[in-house]
Design an enzyme around this catalytic site. Sequence first.
Site, PDB file in Angstrom:
ATOM      1  N   GLU A  72      -2.809 -30.322  12.559  1.00 46.72           N
ATOM      2  CA  GLU A  72      -3.424 -30.004  11.282  1.00 46.72           C
ATOM      3  C   GLU A  72      -2.460 -30.246  10.119  1.00 46.72           C
ATOM      4  O   GLU A  72      -2.640 -31.143   9.330  1.00 46.72           O
ATOM      5  CB  GLU A  72      -3.889 -28.544  11.301  1.00 46.72           C
ATOM      6  CG  GLU A  72      -5.098 -28.298  10.447  1.00 46.72           C
ATOM      7  CD  GLU A  72      -5.802 -27.006  10.832  1.00 46.72           C
ATOM      8  OE1 GLU A  72      -5.218 -26.205  11.585  1.00 46.72           O
ATOM      9  OE2 GLU A  72      -6.921 -26.806  10.364  1.00 46.72           O
ATOM     10  N   GLU A 314       1.961  12.403  -4.576  1.00 43.79           N
ATOM     11  CA  GLU A 314       1.143  12.993  -5.626  1.00 43.79           C
ATOM     12  C   GLU A 314       1.939  13.361  -6.862  1.00 43.79           C
ATOM     13  O   GLU A 314       1.370  13.550  -7.929  1.00 43.79           O
ATOM     14  CB  GLU A 314       0.427  14.242  -5.074  1.00 43.79           C
ATOM     15  CG  GLU A 314      -0.699  13.858  -4.139  1.00 43.79           C
ATOM     16  CD  GLU A 314      -1.245  15.020  -3.352  1.00 43.79           C
ATOM     17  OE1 GLU A 314      -0.571  16.056  -3.270  1.00 43.79           O
ATOM     18  OE2 GLU A 314      -2.348  14.888  -2.814  1.00 43.79           O
TER      19      GLU A 314
END
Lengths: 507, 92
Positions: A72, A314
């Site tokens: 390819e 947080e």
Amino acid sequence: MSELYDVNVGEQLPKLATGILGFDDISAGGLPQGRATLLTGSSGSCKTLFSVQFLYESITKYNEGAVFITLEETPAEIIKNVKSFGWDLRSLVDTNKLAFVDASPEPGETSAVVGEYDFSALLARIEHAAKKVNATRVAIDSLSAIFSQFSDSRHVRNELFRVTAGLKKMGLTSIITAERSQEYGDISRYGVEEFVSDNVIVLRNVAEAERRRRTVEVLKFRGAGHQKGEYPFTLTGNGIEVLPLSGLELTMPSSDVRISAGNQDLDRMCGGGFFRDSIIMASGATGTGKTLLVTTFLNDGCMKGEKTLVYAFEESRDQLLRNARGWGMDFSKWEKDGLLKIVCSYPEVRSLPDHLLSMKAQIEEFKPKRIALDSLSAMERVSVGKSFSEFVIGITSFIKHKETAGLFTVVPTSMQSVTSVSESHISSLTDSIILLRYVELMGQMRRGLTVLKMRGSAHEKEIREFTINDKGMQIGDQFHNVGGILAGAPMHIISGESDKLSGMFVK
Amino acid sequence: MGYILKLYITGQTANSVRAMENLKEICKELVKDYELRIIDILKEPQLAEDDKIIATPTLVKELPPPLRKIIGDLSNTEKVLLGLDLVRKQEA
């Protein structure tokens, strides 16, 4: 007895280690030796990278030559594409460790077919290249490309069958890639699997909830064992890394050494402190003091000269420092002394498998004795499918192997509720569980704390009240005459009633 | 300028022998001089690398440009001539 049953059950085909991190675990040792394995996946599923890595590790880790047959991309393109992983294929070619067989289509070149033909040329070239570098492993990428060059796919299939049979005859262990059009469905286009069907590996790149999740699955190894199901993998600076989560073994060493939570009362409630290598889960609604628990836990470690690491998902670094200061703990000093490392980030910045890998790398590098994760529930927000439980299993087992204590906080789904989704995932994985709960009593919000579980140790069963002041957490007495705290519905029990209750158990 | 042709084969297989015979007939009809080289990939594998040959027999017309490849035993003369942009004697 019939000879049909005369098979050595315990005997398995030998495997060849690939050196791809984690893959040898899920494949129970690597690829079946001397055989062809079909590697299929949709476009963009890392087929080429997987095959290149298979060959690269072969050369660099096991000092075995390798041949890459490209149908390819051109060799130049492949060399360029994998350079970002630090793989210098060019020098491997120059030193006769790696050989390319270039069968990529020439742009603009047309070739007509007139009459009979076969692929002996391809096989002869592979043989020549394999001899040149003394190869044991080859990869063919990708078969689908060859079908687009020839129109008679039935004839091409037959010829490719001869090629793979030829590879086997040469004793080469090979990966053959083929494209598939869907993530779930036919194994490959053009029915390629029909001639290399002994072994099939599927790579997937599935979009779930707007996130991509890469997985690898060993679909079958004929005559050899492997782990079943899809395993997540991710791309790191070193190429593909498979996370063999469910394949982990419970072989962690176990320690009797206790460490302090930074609070004497809590230590007493836990029967003398947490275990050195235990995973502690602290569950509580927002504002119940989870971050305080984390802060005192880390501060105690630093005071004893232990390295500590905290992941805050947080709060920012500044917020953490300010909170600690408010409770009389100087985190910036610990940071300066190199005892504390604060890692703040939004869980959204990367996928969970990537989080897991980067956390592992940081833990490996910093070597902390205590780790806190505040909060685990934030990670759940970005999870897709099974990835959250995989993440939790991955990080807990990793921490335990390091003989490190881990404190994870989780938030129940509602203020009052007892369970949360994360708890159900991880409660069985944790060694200790501490519950922090709001207790509404006589028009007041008070806080309660209890040790629900201490694996391998006795612990207090009482639910104690605690308050938070400028010295941190102050644990007080047990709640008297209150029931239903853990159920999320505290009820005051009239003293006569409680006398009656205790009377019931007096003989 | 004449033609430069290369025929790649892998050993003396039935396909190889047929291709060589067919090509000999075709070349008789060519208008210009030609130079034909038969390459056995089993003996000279490196040459096949440069031309990226995967199937045999393959006929390559190197000159004059453009480069053309014909895969197969060349059993159909018309198609071969057409595919290689070769010119027959009669037509010239």
